[in-house]
Write a protein that holds these residues in place. Structure first.
Motif, PDB file in Angstrom:
ATOM      1  N   VAL A  67      31.872  26.324  23.811  1.00  0.00           N
ATOM      2  CA  VAL A  67      33.205  25.740  23.899  1.00  0.00           C
ATOM      3  C   VAL A  67      34.168  26.774  24.487  1.00  0.00           C
ATOM      4  N   THR A  68      35.314  26.266  24.949  1.00  0.00           N
ATOM      5  CA  THR A  68      36.408  27.165  25.312  1.00  0.00           C
ATOM      6  C   THR A  68      37.642  26.704  24.570  1.00  0.00           C
ATOM      7  N   ILE A  69      38.514  27.634  24.250  1.00  0.00           N
ATOM      8  CA  ILE A  69      39.751  27.267  23.575  1.00  0.00           C
ATOM      9  C   ILE A  69      40.902  27.573  24.520  1.00  0.00           C
ATOM     10  N   ASP A  70      41.689  26.520  24.744  1.00  0.00           N
ATOM     11  CA  ASP A  70      42.820  26.685  25.631  1.00  0.00           C
ATOM     12  C   ASP A  70      44.050  26.168  24.909  1.00  0.00           C
ATOM     13  N   GLU A  71      44.924  27.040  24.489  1.00  0.00           N
ATOM     14  CA  GLU A  71      46.127  26.688  23.722  1.00  0.00           C
ATOM     15  C   GLU A  71      45.785  25.790  22.535  1.00  0.00           C
ATOM     16  N   ASP A  72      44.858  26.243  21.720  1.00  0.00           N
ATOM     17  CA  ASP A  72      44.438  25.532  20.503  1.00  0.00           C
ATOM     18  C   ASP A  72      43.714  24.220  20.770  1.00  0.00           C
ATOM     19  N   ILE A  73      43.448  23.931  22.013  1.00  0.00           N
ATOM     20  CA  ILE A  73      42.657  22.724  22.304  1.00  0.00           C
ATOM     21  C   ILE A  73      41.238  23.186  22.639  1.00  0.00           C
ATOM     22  N   ILE A  74      40.261  22.584  21.950  1.00  0.00           N
ATOM     23  CA  ILE A  74      38.879  23.021  22.169  1.00  0.00           C
ATOM     24  C   ILE A  74      38.180  22.059  23.108  1.00  0.00           C
ATOM     25  N   SER A  75      37.530  22.603  24.113  1.00  0.00           N
ATOM     26  CA  SER A  75      36.742  21.707  24.962  1.00  0.00           C
ATOM     27  C   SER A  75      35.344  22.277  25.134  1.00  0.00           C
ATOM     28  N   LEU A  76      34.409  21.346  25.384  1.00  0.00           N
ATOM     29  CA  LEU A  76      33.025  21.747  25.582  1.00  0.00           C
ATOM     30  C   LEU A  76      32.867  22.384  26.951  1.00  0.00           C
ATOM     31  N   THR A  77      32.047  23.408  27.015  1.00  0.00           N
ATOM     32  CA  THR A  77      31.685  23.943  28.334  1.00  0.00           C
ATOM     33  C   THR A  77      30.514  23.124  28.854  1.00  0.00           C
ATOM     34  N   GLU A  78      30.104  23.437  30.071  1.00  0.00           N
ATOM     35  CA  GLU A  78      28.957  22.727  30.653  1.00  0.00           C
ATOM     36  C   GLU A  78      27.710  22.961  29.802  1.00  0.00           C
ATOM     37  N   LYS A  79      27.516  24.204  29.359  1.00  0.00           N
ATOM     38  CA  LYS A  79      26.356  24.547  28.533  1.00  0.00           C
ATOM     39  C   LYS A  79      26.385  23.743  27.219  1.00  0.00           C
ATOM     40  N   GLY A  80      27.575  23.675  26.650  1.00  0.00           N
ATOM     41  CA  GLY A  80      27.733  22.943  25.401  1.00  0.00           C
ATOM     42  C   GLY A  80      27.407  21.472  25.598  1.00  0.00           C
ATOM     43  N   ARG A  81      27.842  20.929  26.744  1.00  0.00           N
ATOM     44  CA  ARG A  81      27.616  19.509  26.992  1.00  0.00           C
ATOM     45  C   ARG A  81      26.119  19.210  27.103  1.00  0.00           C
ATOM     46  N   ILE A  82      25.429  20.072  27.848  1.00  0.00           N
ATOM     47  CA  ILE A  82      23.983  19.857  28.027  1.00  0.00           C
ATOM     48  C   ILE A  82      23.273  19.937  26.677  1.00  0.00           C
ATOM     49  N   PHE A  83      23.684  20.933  25.908  1.00  0.00           N
ATOM     50  CA  PHE A  83      23.062  21.114  24.606  1.00  0.00           C
ATOM     51  C   PHE A  83      23.299  19.895  23.716  1.00  0.00           C
ATOM     52  N   THR A  84      24.536  19.379  23.755  1.00  0.00           N
ATOM     53  CA  THR A  84      24.865  18.232  22.914  1.00  0.00           C
ATOM     54  C   THR A  84      24.062  17.006  23.322  1.00  0.00           C
ATOM     55  N   GLU A  85      23.925  16.835  24.654  1.00  0.00           N
ATOM     56  CA  GLU A  85      23.123  15.706  25.135  1.00  0.00           C
ATOM     57  C   GLU A  85      21.704  15.774  24.573  1.00  0.00           C
ATOM     58  N   LYS A  86      21.151  16.975  24.625  1.00  0.00           N
ATOM     59  CA  LYS A  86      19.787  17.160  24.113  1.00  0.00           C
ATOM     60  C   LYS A  86      19.718  16.821  22.620  1.00  0.00           C
ATOM     61  N   ALA A  87      20.752  17.284  21.919  1.00  0.00           N
ATOM     62  CA  ALA A  87      20.758  17.043  20.475  1.00  0.00           C
ATOM     63  C   ALA A  87      20.829  15.552  20.176  1.00  0.00           C
ATOM     64  N   ILE A  88      21.676  14.839  20.970  1.00  0.00           N
ATOM     65  CA  ILE A  88      21.788  13.391  20.765  1.00  0.00           C
ATOM     66  C   ILE A  88      20.446  12.725  21.021  1.00  0.00           C
ATOM     67  N   ASN A  89      19.798  13.175  22.080  1.00  0.00           N
ATOM     68  CA  ASN A  89      18.468  12.643  22.400  1.00  0.00           C
ATOM     69  C   ASN A  89      17.526  12.793  21.226  1.00  0.00           C
ATOM     70  N   TYR A  90      17.572  13.973  20.641  1.00  0.00           N
ATOM     71  CA  TYR A  90      16.675  14.245  19.520  1.00  0.00           C
ATOM     72  C   TYR A  90      17.003  13.357  18.336  1.00  0.00           C
ATOM     73  N   ILE A  91      18.308  13.215  18.087  1.00  0.00           N
ATOM     74  CA  ILE A  91      18.706  12.430  16.925  1.00  0.00           C
ATOM     75  C   ILE A  91      18.335  10.966  17.120  1.00  0.00           C
ATOM     76  N   ILE A  92      18.549  10.471  18.324  1.00  0.00           N
ATOM     77  CA  ILE A  92      18.261   9.050  18.570  1.00  0.00           C
ATOM     78  C   ILE A  92      16.761   8.785  18.497  1.00  0.00           C
ATOM     79  N   SER A  93      15.994   9.637  19.170  1.00  0.00           N
ATOM     80  CA  SER A  93      14.552   9.341  19.206  1.00  0.00           C
ATOM     81  C   SER A  93      13.873   9.765  17.924  1.00  0.00           C
TER      82      SER A  93
END
Lengths: 393, 386
Positions: free
Chosen positions: B342-368
């Protein structure tokens, strides 16, 4: 060998000479006997009640482990306080029994060791530690340490009226708690997951009932002793289980069996020299179990065997009848007579089965010939249909 | 160290080894409590044997006692088979009854029986060197040493001869049956060995220590290894260790040797229970904590992934939104930051590209819910070490 048998016969002789009425009178007048009888009766009752829960929860041997685990507590309490006041010692027993009980839970929950290993482990190591302390205490220079080993096998004779009052109060509290949480306990016993989903605090209930079991065991240590305490918890409950499928009835029956074992055990051991109360109570409880195992109408071995024999007879009868039906159905006239000889190559008939079939009016027998009646034919036909339906289902 | 002391330690060690072998299998077969039952119920056999022979050192005593151990096992199994009560209840009913019979027999004949309840429970290891095996005038060493030596060597012989069969029938009963080993023979063989060992050891160390020596070393070893041979070896080492250390503790305290051996066994188990790598309490608690952090991190990332609105991603909101009382929110945010999820920009947190890919994988795992999916994440997930 000879000495042993002489001993046995002398026991029997003494038994015949006990005047039961006199003994009952003695129970009401003699201070010591009254105290012990009351104490063992109350102890049996509370152990039977709580034992029912232990047995149904499949934690029968938890009691064994806890009672052994209580021993070091007694020794440590003595080492710290230096008194032999049984209340102080029993508090020590309570603490170490609880530690043992919760350590067993911890082992089974946190490691892959199974509950039997955890039980055996805690039981033996705590007990060994207790024995180490006891032998250490025995060799201490000051002299008032003897008598701690009464907790090994129990000495009902050392029960005081105050002990009995204490037991009675605990039992009363226990009954109140059981009545208050009856529904919850019942649910917990038979469907723990459902209890949890209903929002009851199962952990609290579990700890509550375990603590009461520990308390009952600790109370019994003085009377029955560490080694045999578990039997007093189990045996009345196991006996009561055979007579009923209702928890309410089972708890009450177990309490009754427990008290009876206590009273009878006290009676027998007090009428004999050299007979400690604990083992006798356990044996009486064992006799109750044996009787229940054999004679209980619905689950007992005797009636089960009788039902088995009856079923086997019925089956043989039906086999013969089916065979006859198979012959008879090929003939236009169902009641066409056949010779008994053709049944010979079929094993399932005897003279008796023929007689019985005739008695039921399924067949008629004339000389060496048998013939099916209308009734028998119908019955056999229906029986056949029933079998078909059952197998198809 | 006198020769008597060496002999005591030798006997204790041999007993420990002889108990560890059947004990390991009992623990693995979830029958540990049978040893408790046997050790208690050999008492009536012993007493009856004594009545018959009038001699405490007669071998018939051992035979009778071992028989009554086997009878107990059979009785327990018979009661189980009737389905009237559960297995553990059956054990709990049989052995106190047998033990009571033994105690009553002793108590009723206290005058002419030289059996003492204390000796039954604790044994008299300290006296074993005095009971010597004599052939003519030649001193062949303590009798207990011979008894336990014979039992131990036959146990080791049986173990080597039937190791494969025992192993298979312990871990895969079905396979053992299909391969043609009779489970009943192996079962009763093991029970007989356990029974004979109990009796042999009973004489030296008493009923309770037998149970401890059978269960505790095996249970301790089981926490450290899953290899049967290593488990057997470790159990023997623990047994011998407790025998020797226990002897010296008893010597120092002037107390019962078997009591102190048991205490050492208990302490040893406690130690291993706490610190065993992977299976000990501390390792388990540590792993639980790790997993809690992992789950929190995943929840956190999934939440970020689900919401593009700025207010949902404000650092203060996240604090309330996800119920993190157990794991500090700051810790998880820092962890995510450190791994460039993640990156923090003025107290707003956003996912980085790496974070997004990782989250997608995690969702895949949880769903399947497919275990193979998690293998892919394990590489990325710095916390998954299992």
């Amino acid at each position: 060998m000879c000495g042993y048998f002489r001993e046995i016969t002398s026991i029997n002789l003494k038994f015949k000479h006990i005047d039961i009425l006199k003994y009952i009178e003695l129970v009401f007048t003699d201070y010591t006997l009254r105290t012990i009888t009351l104490g063992t009766a109350i102890l049996g009752a509370i152990c039977g009640m709580l034992g029912s829960f232990a047995v149904l929860k499949k934690q029968s041997l938890l009691g064994d482990a806890i009672s052994h685990a209580a021993l070091p507590g007694i020794a440590i309490a003595f080492l710290i306080t230096g008194t032999k006041d049984s209340n102080v010692l029993l508090i020590g027993a309570l603490v170490s029994g609880l530690i043992g009980a919760f350590w067993i839970r911890g082992i089974t929950r946190n490691t892959h060791l199974k509950s039997d290993t955890a039980l055996g482990l805690i039981l033996s190591t705590f007990f060994g530690f207790g024995m180490l302390l006891l032998t250490y205490i025995q060799k201490l220079p000051d002299a008032n340490q003897s008598g701690l080993d009464k907790f090994l096998f129990g000495q009902a004779a050392t029960l005081l009226v105050s002990d009995v009052w204490f037991m009675a109060i605990i039992t009363f509290v226990c009954i109140i708690v059981l009545l208050l949480f009856w529904k919850e306990f019942k649910l917990l016993l038979f469907d723990p997951d459902f209890t949890k989903t209903l929002g009851f605090n199962t952990k609290f209930l579990d700890i509550l009932i375990t603590s009461f079991i520990v308390l009952a065991i600790v109370m019994g240590l003085q009377t029955v002793g560490v080694v045999l305490m578990s039997a007093l918890l189990l045996a009345p409950a196991a006996a009561a289980r055979q007579w009923t499928n209702s928890l309410r009835v089972m708890v009450m029956l177990a309490a009754m069996f427990g008290s009876l074992s206590g009273v009878l055990g006290t009676a027998i051991s007090s009428s004999q020299a050299n007979l400690s109360t604990g083992p006798v109570i356990v044996l009486i409880a064992g006799v109750f179990v044996l009787i229940s195992f054999i004679f209980s109408p619905s689950r007992g071995l005797l009636f089960k065997q009788l039902r088995l024999i009856q079923n086997r007879k019925d089956l043989e009868l039906h086999k013969t009848l089916t065979f006859m039906y198979d012959i008879a159905k090929n003939h236009h006239n169902k009641s066409h007579p056949h010779t008994i000889k053709i049944l010979n190559n079929f094993q399932g008939f005897t003279k008796k089965t023929l007689q019985q079939l005739e008695h039921k009016n399924y067949i008629t027998v004339e000389g060496q010939q048998w013939a099916m009646t209308e009734k028998g034919y119908e019955f056999a036909e229906n029986m056949y249909n029933q079998q078909m339906v059952e197998t198809h289902e | 160290m006198s020769s008597a002391q060496i002999e005591i330690q030798l006997i204790a060690s041999l007993v420990a080894i002889a108990c560890a072998i059947p004990g390991t299998f009992l623990v693995l077969r979830k029958m540990a409590l049978i040893s408790d039952a046997i050790s208690h119920s050999i008492l009536p056999g012993l007493v009856l044997g004594f009545f018959i022979t009038q001699d405490l050192s007669s071998p018939w005593l051992i035979v009778m006692a071992a028989l009554s151990g086997v009878v107990t096992v059979i009785l327990v199994e018979y009661i189980q088979k009737t389905n009237l009560v559960k297995e553990d209840t059956a054990i709990g009913l049989v052995f106190p009854t047998m033990f009571s019979i033994g105690v009553i027999l002793i108590a009723k004949n206290a005058n002419d029986v030289h059996l003492d309840i204390d000796v039954v429970l604790l044994g008299e290891l300290a006296f074993t060197p005095f009971d010597r095996m004599m052939v003519g005038d030649v001193d062949l060493g303590p009798k207990s040493l011979w008894v336990i030596g014979i039992i131990l060597s036959s146990t080791i012989g049986l173990l080597i001869a039937f190791f494969k069969e025992l192993k298979i029938s312990t871990f895969d009963k079905g396979l053992a049956t299909t391969l043609g080993f009779s489970p009943a023979i192996i079962h009763y063989g093991l029970m007989s060995v356990a029974s004979v060992t109990t009796v042999g050891a009973f004489d030296a160390v008493g009923a309770i220590l037998v149970v401890a020596l059978m269960i505790a070393p095996a249970a301790t070893a089981y926490l450290l290894t899953t290899d049967l041979k290593k488990m057997l070896g470790l159990a023997m080492i623990f047994g011998v260790f407790s025998a020797i250390v226990g002897y010296w503790l008893a010597h120092y305290l002037d107390a019962s040797i078997s009591g102190s051996m048991t205490t050492i066994l208990g302490l040893l188990f406690l130690l291993v229970y706490l610190i065993a790598p992977g299976k000990g309490l501390i390792a388990v608690l540590y792993r639980n904590k790790q997993q809690r952090i992992e789950v929190s991190l995943l929840t956190f990332l999934l939440h970020l992934n689900n919401h593009s609105e700025i207010e949902e991603r404000h650092i203060n909101h996240l604090n309330e939104h996800i119920n993190w009382r157990k794991v500090r929110a700051k810790f998880v945010v820092d962890l995510a930051l450190k791994n460039n999820m993640v990156t923090i920009d003025e107290d707003i947190i956003s996912l980085t590209e790496k974070g997004r890919i990782f989250t997608e994988k995690a969702i895949n795992y949880i769903i399947s819910n497919d275990p193979t999916e998690i293998e892919a994440i394990k590489e990325d997930f710095f916390l998954f070490r299992g």
